[in-house]
Design an enzyme around this catalytic site. Structure first.
Site, short mmCIF file in Angstrom:
data_model
loop_
_atom_site.label_atom_id
_atom_site.label_comp_id
_atom_site.label_asym_id
_atom_site.label_seq_id
_atom_site.Cartn_x
_atom_site.Cartn_y
_atom_site.Cartn_z
CE LYS A 77 -4.02 1.61 2.72
NZ LYS A 77 -4.89 1.24 3.88
CB SER A 153 -8.24 2.71 2.79
OG SER A 153 -7.38 2.19 3.79
CB SER A 177 -8.35 -0.17 5.58
OG SER A 177 -9.16 0.97 5.64
#
Lengths: 460, 62
Positions: A77, A153, A177
């Protein structure tokens, strides 16, 4: 060997035995990423990945140990620091920052084990969202249906693994997330115990609730990544000083001695039928009919919401004051509102966290693993603003975490496991344990995987 | 207009923006809607009685 569908353990075994070259594995991953339409990567590190892979091949050729993840491509990420790369965290604003001077703790740990970093992955701006429809970088597409969201996310992290671009990836989870995108993309997502893995070098969103964790398509991959990331790190003030407890050697111990129950009440209502059916399918496979109640879960979700709003907005206060036009509109107004929350509300939320933790600890005196839905439904359409859950219309963005938020609130370790079917989109089920009991989750996951109940094949 | 003793959320948001030096003029409707949502959600735990000896658990170490 099909590099797209092979798991990390299989790739590493092939590299270590010189059946394949790490350079070829890395080049194949770079080629897949270049050909992909998922919009899951914000940065591709082709040159440095091939250099790392060549170094792994050289180590193998010299007869030395290249590490447990030798030649395995991975991505992170884009809130994890990568030396020499700007950590943008899904934002436009952070593009003005200098490049990171060192790899994040977790990135360094995987590289040390021989894994090859191929890039950084798309996310909601500053991790504030459940859809990864990023104003600056576009929406990540779900590999099972390109018209649908990947969840967020950590949407890029999930889509890249589900789409066969990399076998493993890293993400972060504040309110769901990791688990939400794992559910929507049909793969495994592990959010470990709060503080069990170092977050050092990860761009934080909400210190009280932030965790890092991993995505994979096999239980043994999730276990090895978790094991490699364990260890004390004084540079993360919440990182545990407990010695690592390796889970990989434990995953095949079966269900003996494990008491398993389904969460009722809050977790058994407010979901679409396929989400409830998924939990019941897992419960049936595990032979459990027991039910447990986590008290006041709706208040826990509310308190997590307020803590997130306060801490997240405080982190960005200066930019909110000076350059609000540069935020993603979907996060900007929430950050502004979060900055205005009275201090007593925030403190009360933190005090409630202690109360709720004590009550849930008591529940775990009579059960080892609890089952609950991960998401209230499967993936919604990209651009869809509202959804109807159990007959109630609600906003998509804040409500995908209704079942994840009350659990990460008190830092419980959770593994989201995927259920697949030919005629429906995948959906996840949360396996929840008491703090520091990740091994129990992985044992249950390995049992379900061996029985063919859960699977995470690459989406075509 | 809000009833007497009822919070005027629009006015509250405007005053907080001044106090915190937040330039919300172009985004006021969205910010007000979000604050109203936060306020509504917060009631879920604000109304819940907690023991007075229950404290939050900060990680600060001197």
């Amino acid at each position: 060997m099909d590099f797209a569908s092979a798991d990390a353990i299989a790739i590493a075994a092939a590299v270590r035995s010189q059946a394949v070259r790490a350079v070829d594995v890395a080049q194949a991953a770079i080629d897949r990423i270049a050909a992909s339409d998922l919009n899951s990567f914000t940065t591709v590190l082709a040159e440095s990945a091939l250099e790392q892979a060549a170094a792994v091949d050289a180590t193998v050729a010299q007869g030395e140990d290249p590490g447990q993840l030798a030649g395995v491509p991975f991505a992170v990420k884009d809130l994890f620091d990568i030396a020499g790369v700007v950590t943008i965290a899904g934002s436009k604003i952070n593009r003005d920052l200098p490049p990171a001077t060192a790899d994040a703790f977790a990135v360094a740990a995987l590289k040390k084990a021989g894994a090859v970093l191929v890039g950084a992955l798309t996310m909601d701006e500053y991790a504030y969202g459940f859809t990864t429809e990023n104003h600056h970088y576009g929406a990540v597409r779900n590999p099972h249906d390109r018209t649908r969201i990947a969840g967020g996310s950590s949407g890029g992290s999930a889509a890249a693994v589900a789409g066969g671009l990399v076998p493993i990836s890293l993400g972060s989870d504040t309110n769901g997330s990791i688990r939400v995108p794992a559910s929507l993309c049909g793969i495994l997502g592990l959010k470990p115990t709060y503080g069990r893995l170092s977050r050092s070098g990860a761009y934080l969103f909400c210190n009280s609730l932030d965790h890092i964790g991993a995505f994979a398509r096999s239980i043994r991959d999730i276990a090895i990544v978790f094991d490699l990331l364990q260890g004390a790190d004084p540079s993360d003030p919440v990182c545990t000083s407990r010695p690592p407890e390796l889970c990989s050697p434990q995953i095949d111990r079966g269900l003996d001695g494990l008491r398993i129950a389904v969460a009722d009440g809050y977790f058994a209502t407010g979901a679409e039928p396929d989400a409830i059916a998924a939990v019941e399918q897992i419960a049936a496979a595990l032979g459990t009919v027991d039910r447990v109640t986590l008290p006041e879960a709706h208040r826990a979700r509310a308190a997590a919401f307020i803590i997130t709003a306060c801490e997240g907005s405080n982190l960005h206060l200066k930019d909110l004051q000076t350059r609000p036009q540069d935020f993603d509109p979907a996060t900007r107004d929430r950050f502004f509102a979060g900055a205005m929350v009275p201090a007593s509300w925030y403190i009360q939320a933190q005090r409630f966290r202690q109360w709720y933790r004590d009550r849930v600890r008591a529940v775990f005196e009579s059960v080892d693993v609890i089952l609950a839905p991960t998401t209230p439904c499967s993936a919604t359409q990209i651009g869809q603003e509202k959804m109807t859950i159990a007959g109630t219309e609600m906003l998509v963005r804040p409500n995908f975490g209704i079942f994840t938020q009350p659990l990460s609130f008190i830092g419980l370790p959770i593994l989201s496991v995927p259920l697949q079917s030919r005629d429906r989109l995948p959906i996840g089920v949360q396996l929840i344990a008491a703090p520091y009991q990740e091994a129990k989750l992985l044992r249950v996951g390995a049992y379900l995987e061996a029985q063919g109940i859960i699977s995470a094949a690459v989406a075509s | 207009m809000p009833e007497p003793n009822q919070l005027d959320v629009t006015a509250f948001v405007e005053q907080q923006a001044i106090a915190l030096n937040l330039p919300i003029t172009d985004y006021q409707d969205g910010v007000t809607a979000n604050f109203e949502r936060i306020r509504s959600i917060a009631q879920n735990f604000l109304e819940f009685p907690l023991p007075t000896d229950l404290v939050a658990a900060p990680r600060f170490e001197p």
